[in-house]
Design a protein around this motif. Structure first.
Motif, PDB file in Angstrom:
ATOM      1  N   HIS A  77      43.455  10.861  -6.293  1.00 15.34           N
ATOM      2  CA  HIS A  77      42.612   9.725  -6.040  1.00 15.34           C
ATOM      3  C   HIS A  77      41.833  10.171  -4.601  1.00 15.34           C
ATOM      4  O   HIS A  77      40.538   9.742  -4.498  1.00 15.34           O
ATOM      5  CB  HIS A  77      43.256   8.591  -5.917  1.00 15.34           C
TER       6      HIS A  77
ATOM      7  N   ILE B 216      43.790  15.674 -11.794  1.00 17.77           N
ATOM      8  CA  ILE B 216      43.945  14.211 -12.039  1.00 17.77           C
ATOM      9  C   ILE B 216      44.987  13.926 -12.863  1.00 17.77           C
ATOM     10  O   ILE B 216      45.343  14.777 -13.946  1.00 17.77           O
ATOM     11  CB  ILE B 216      42.795  13.881 -12.897  1.00 17.77           C
TER      12      ILE B 216
ATOM     13  N   HIS C 272      45.954  12.231 -15.137  1.00 16.53           N
ATOM     14  CA  HIS C 272      45.832  12.061 -16.756  1.00 16.53           C
ATOM     15  C   HIS C 272      45.261  13.381 -17.421  1.00 16.53           C
ATOM     16  O   HIS C 272      45.333  13.452 -18.565  1.00 16.53           O
ATOM     17  CB  HIS C 272      45.075  10.947 -17.013  1.00 16.53           C
TER      18      HIS C 272
ATOM     19  N   ASP D  44      48.638   3.387 -12.809  1.00 14.87           N
ATOM     20  CA  ASP D  44      47.313   3.478 -13.147  1.00 14.87           C
ATOM     21  C   ASP D  44      46.521   3.079 -14.516  1.00 14.87           C
ATOM     22  O   ASP D  44      47.336   3.506 -15.346  1.00 14.87           O
ATOM     23  CB  ASP D  44      46.827   5.104 -12.761  1.00 14.87           C
TER      24      ASP D  44
ATOM     25  N   HIS E 192      44.202   3.858 -16.321  1.00 11.97           N
ATOM     26  CA  HIS E 192      43.783   4.904 -17.301  1.00 11.97           C
ATOM     27  C   HIS E 192      44.839   5.689 -17.881  1.00 11.97           C
ATOM     28  O   HIS E 192      44.792   6.608 -18.657  1.00 11.97           O
ATOM     29  CB  HIS E 192      42.587   5.776 -16.647  1.00 11.97           C
TER      30      HIS E 192
ATOM     31  N   SER F  26      35.850  12.964 -13.686  1.00  6.43           N
ATOM     32  CA  SER F  26      36.894  11.923 -13.724  1.00  6.43           C
ATOM     33  C   SER F  26      37.717  12.196 -15.157  1.00  6.43           C
ATOM     34  O   SER F  26      37.563  13.054 -15.862  1.00  6.43           O
ATOM     35  CB  SER F  26      36.303  10.663 -14.192  1.00  6.43           C
ATOM     36  N   CYS F  27      38.847  11.305 -15.222  1.00  2.00           N
ATOM     37  CA  CYS F  27      39.863  11.488 -16.326  1.00  2.00           C
ATOM     38  C   CYS F  27      39.105  11.120 -17.642  1.00  2.00           C
ATOM     39  O   CYS F  27      39.899  11.604 -18.453  1.00  2.00           O
ATOM     40  CB  CYS F  27      41.153  10.776 -15.734  1.00  2.00           C
TER      41      CYS F  27
ATOM     42  N   CYS G 193      39.991  13.085  -8.409  1.00  2.00           N
ATOM     43  CA  CYS G 193      39.002  12.003  -9.084  1.00  2.00           C
ATOM     44  C   CYS G 193      37.933  11.808  -8.333  1.00  2.00           C
ATOM     45  O   CYS G 193      36.789  11.216  -9.059  1.00  2.00           O
ATOM     46  CB  CYS G 193      39.853  10.603  -8.536  1.00  2.00           C
TER      47      CYS G 193
ATOM     48  N   CYS H 157      34.531   9.248  -9.241  1.00  2.00           N
ATOM     49  CA  CYS H 157      34.745   8.136  -9.922  1.00  2.00           C
ATOM     50  C   CYS H 157      35.026   7.022  -9.326  1.00  2.00           C
ATOM     51  O   CYS H 157      34.730   5.968  -9.927  1.00  2.00           O
ATOM     52  CB  CYS H 157      36.325   8.581 -11.028  1.00  2.00           C
ATOM     53  N   LEU H 158      35.812   7.145  -8.277  1.00  2.00           N
ATOM     54  CA  LEU H 158      35.962   5.590  -7.283  1.00  2.00           C
ATOM     55  C   LEU H 158      35.799   5.911  -5.855  1.00  2.00           C
ATOM     56  O   LEU H 158      36.058   4.962  -5.371  1.00  2.00           O
ATOM     57  CB  LEU H 158      37.534   5.297  -7.756  1.00  2.00           C
TER      58      LEU H 158
ATOM     59  N   ASN I 122      34.548   6.187 -16.184  1.00  5.19           N
ATOM     60  CA  ASN I 122      34.757   4.913 -16.978  1.00  5.19           C
ATOM     61  C   ASN I 122      34.613   3.683 -16.450  1.00  5.19           C
ATOM     62  O   ASN I 122      34.502   2.509 -17.203  1.00  5.19           O
ATOM     63  CB  ASN I 122      36.343   5.085 -17.350  1.00  5.19           C
TER      64      ASN I 122
ATOM     65  N   ARG J 242      31.916   0.680  -7.439  1.00  7.32           N
ATOM     66  CA  ARG J 242      32.792   1.558  -7.608  1.00  7.32           C
ATOM     67  C   ARG J 242      32.907   2.859  -6.960  1.00  7.32           C
ATOM     68  O   ARG J 242      33.622   3.536  -6.669  1.00  7.32           O
ATOM     69  CB  ARG J 242      32.839   1.629  -9.241  1.00  7.32           C
TER      70      ARG J 242
END
Ligand code: SF4
Lengths: 208, 469
Positions: free
Chosen positions: B66, B110, B112, B131, B133, B347-348, B408, B411-412, B430, B436
């Motif tokens: 992350h 990541i 995931h 998490d 996801h 991203s995942c 990540c 994504c965030l 996502n 975000r």
């Protein structure tokens, strides 16, 4: 864990739906490795203007809501990420209860781990509470509610009384302030037995 | 009496139930626990304070994802607080005996993305991670869901979790997707119809011919976003696609054929009953673009920005009005007329090799619009190496994309990859929540092909009309 039995406090109305955990505690504050100290960052991007001063338009910055401990919001509160920093921030800020028509599952579960009670009331009841809070504030008085986990009831001094339901086990844990892990470790024999028996059972070898 | 017909969820649940003591929530055994740097430090600290150990370190896998830079990995991490979080993960893994795929490890990525890729994720398992996801792993026919940090500590200490059994929800998708329409479009379409809380309290099982036609990575994209419809988890019963994907992966069972025979017993029995069923048609899906600040605020590429006053529910109306204000959009604007500043492919949800191939097909021989800054962030070290072996990195960099290290990323935006206030981004991630990808940033969720086309065009454009060079 600190027990939760009954709580009386001032209501902070936050008239928004789908309040996600990215708003409750923005990601730039997730880098800490402690559980404490997150209250100062609660709703940070809504609460402060770009120059760092408090945003007077944000609901929690209304002076007569200072010291409030019951948050009132719309549906799907706490959606988004699993970050427990969200209940940590709410609790560190001083909230003990969140009332909403619906909650996201992970946030809901996280509250119970932190002596915080999420209360689900119907859309109509939540509407009524928003009305009562607005009426009280219009008269210059903070709106107070009592949330009673023994009787599973929310009430004010003006005749509003509503029951709420809560899972029996979670209720006991809150009322007695139980340590979840210690409680589970009482079933250690069963956990070990599961591990041993599944070495032979057909699906266990999934592990190998 | 014959045994009652059971769903996939029922079978996994029954199998993992350790006990359901009177007056307590049931205890569910957890097969695999994935750990990352952001939601774990407080859990390990809790173990230390109580003098507890990790019950099954060998079932626990960790990676930093992350909070890490996606630029040159040989340089030290500039942000001292980020560095401390990653150092803390390292020392926790060392002290508690947990396998860590560290920065610089060829298999880092990541969480995931690496779980399925390394074969950690397998059909029939229970899998958790701090998490939301984690639902991604359900694509292999596992029960996988996100948990909070206190639950992370609980799983570390006991290898179990307190859970009430979720209700089951069959989302059946008939038919097939049209050419150019991807799993991302499908899942955004489904979320738009189910709403952000339509799945709350449920585990979704995706079924039907349209789902069966999806490849393994596409299935991961669908399950990944189940949480955006509020669902605890998403899952797809394993089939030949699943077994073909898993065969030969590092951590799968040695006697793979025997494992497949067991996995073949997992899909729901004929006649098994779900608590709720909704049916959709894959042929109805067009390329999707979100216009608001939650993933259910989504329309087709051929639509216009909607008018909030046309919504029935008052709180939806208020949310939509707030969202348009935040997004700087006016009702009635064609989606194709929305101009972009940034494009993020990663991203995942969409950073696996198939995603990068799809995006590369679109940008091959083209140039990113002068007004756009675009980046590609592979989901793992393995995806990155595979893409480089296929020359995809050159396709992207020749077109003007930045090519990054795995994580990540935007994504965030916990690391330095963020949007500036007011910047507008087409993103394959996502969540389009306020802030975000950076405070004041405006995120539109799309598929990798749609993001790639938007990078070239400088605005959203219908991938069905794309002229591939
Ligand atoms: S890529 Fe995004 S959604 Fe996925 S785990 Fe990382 S931060 Fe979470």
């Amino acid at each position: 864990m600190q027990p939760f039995v009954t709580h009386t406090g001032t209501v902070a109305p936050l008239d928004r739906a789908n309040v996600d955990t990215d708003q409750i505690i923005p990601k730039q504050f997730l880098k800490r490795i402690e559980r404490t100290g997150f209250g100062q960052f609660l709703f940070f991007d809504w609460r402060y203007l770009p120059d760092g001063s408090p945003n007077p338009a944000f609901e929690l910055n209304v002076p007569r809501r200072a010291g409030s401990s019951i948050l009132l919001a719309r549906k799907n509160f706490g959606c988004g990420s699993s970050r427990e920093h969200a209940p940590w921030a709410l609790s560190d800020y001083g909230f003990r209860v969140v009332i909403a028509p619906t909650f996201a599952d992970i946030f809901f579960a996280n509250c119970f781990q932190n002596a915080m009670l999420p209360v689900k009331l119907s859309e109509q009841d939540v509407d009524e509470l928003f009305r009562r809070a607005a009426a009280a504030e219009a008269c210059g008085t903070p709106y107070q509610l009592t949330v009673d986990l023994v009787g599973c009831e929310v009430r004010d001094d003006d005749g509003f009384t509503r029951p709420f339901s809560v899972d029996g086990f979670r209720r006991t844990c809150l009322l007695e302030g139980l340590d979840h892990i210690a409680l589970t470790l009482q079933h250690l024999d069963q956990i070990t037995a599961w591990e041993n028996s599944h070495q032979l059972a057909p699906l266990k070898a999934l592990d190998e | 009496m014959p045994a009652p017909a059971r769903t996939l969820l029922d079978k996994i649940w029954d199998h993992h139930l350790v006990c359901a003591p009177d007056g307590e929530q049931p205890l569910l055994y957890i097969d695999r626990h994935l750990v990352h740097e952001v939601t774990s430090p407080q859990a390990f600290e809790g173990l230390r304070v109580a003098g507890r150990r990790v019950r099954r370190p060998e079932a626990t896998f960790a990676t930093p994802d992350h909070n890490i830079p996606t630029t040159d990995r040989r340089l030290p991490i500039a942000d001292p607080i980020s560095k401390q979080q990653i150092d803390t993960l390292r020392s926790n893994c060392r002290d508690f005996g947990i396998r860590l795929f560290d920065l610089g490890d060829a298999d880092q990525g990541i969480v995931h993305v690496i779980g399925p890729e390394l074969g950690i994720t397998q059909p029939g398992m229970t899998i958790v991670c701090g998490d939301s996801h984690t639902a991604t792993h359900g694509a292999m026919g596992a029960l996988a869901f996100g948990i909070g940090t206190s639950e992370v500590e609980h799983v570390l200490a006991t290898q179990t979790l307190r859970q009430s059994k979720p209700r089951s929800f069959e989302v059946r998708v008939d038919g097939a997707l049209h050419p150019g329409i991807t799993a991302k479009d499908l899942v955004l379409y489904l979320i738009g119809r189910l709403s952000t809380e339509g799945g709350t309290g449920y585990v979704i099982e995706y079924t039907g011919p349209c789902i069966r036609r999806l490849g393994m990575e596409e299935r991961m994209t669908v399950c990944n976003m189940s949480i955006e419809a509020g669902a605890r988890a998403g899952m797809i019963a394993p089939d030949q696609v699943t077994y073909d994907y898993l065969r030969g992966r590092d951590l799968v069972p040695k006697d793979f054929d025997a494992a497949v025979s067991r996995w073949e017993t997992l899909p729901g029995d004929p006649g098994a009953v779900f608590d709720r069923v909704e049916v959709f048609s894959g042929g109805d899906v067009v390329p999707q673009v979100t216009w608001g600040t939650n993933p259910a605020q989504v329309v087709g590429i051929d639509a216009t920005v909607p008018d909030p006053s046309r919504l029935a529910d008052p709180s939806d109306r208020a949310s939509a009005a707030r969202a348009l204000e935040y997004m700087g959009l006016t009702s009635g604007t064609p989606i194709e007329a929305i101009l972009l500043d940034r494009v993020f492919i990663g991203s995942c949800t969409n950073s696996r090799i198939e995603d990068l191939r799809a995006a590369a097909r679109v940008v091959r021989g083209q140039r990113v619009a002068a007004s756009v800054r675009a980046m590609v962030v592979p989901g793992s070290g393995r995806v990155k190496r595979q893409a480089e072996a296929e020359g995809l990195d050159r396709v992207f960099t020749d077109a003007g994309f930045e090519w990054r290290e795995a994580g990540c990323s935007m994504c965030l935006g916990m690391n330095p990859d963020t949007l500036a206030p007011g910047e507008r981004c087409a993103s394959t991630s996502n969540r389009n929540f306020e802030g975000r990808q950076g405070k004041g940033g405006r995120t539109h969720l799309v598929s990798p092909a749609m993001a790639a086309a938007a990078a070239v065009a400088g605005h959203f454009t219908d991938i069905r009309q794309w002229r591939y060079l």
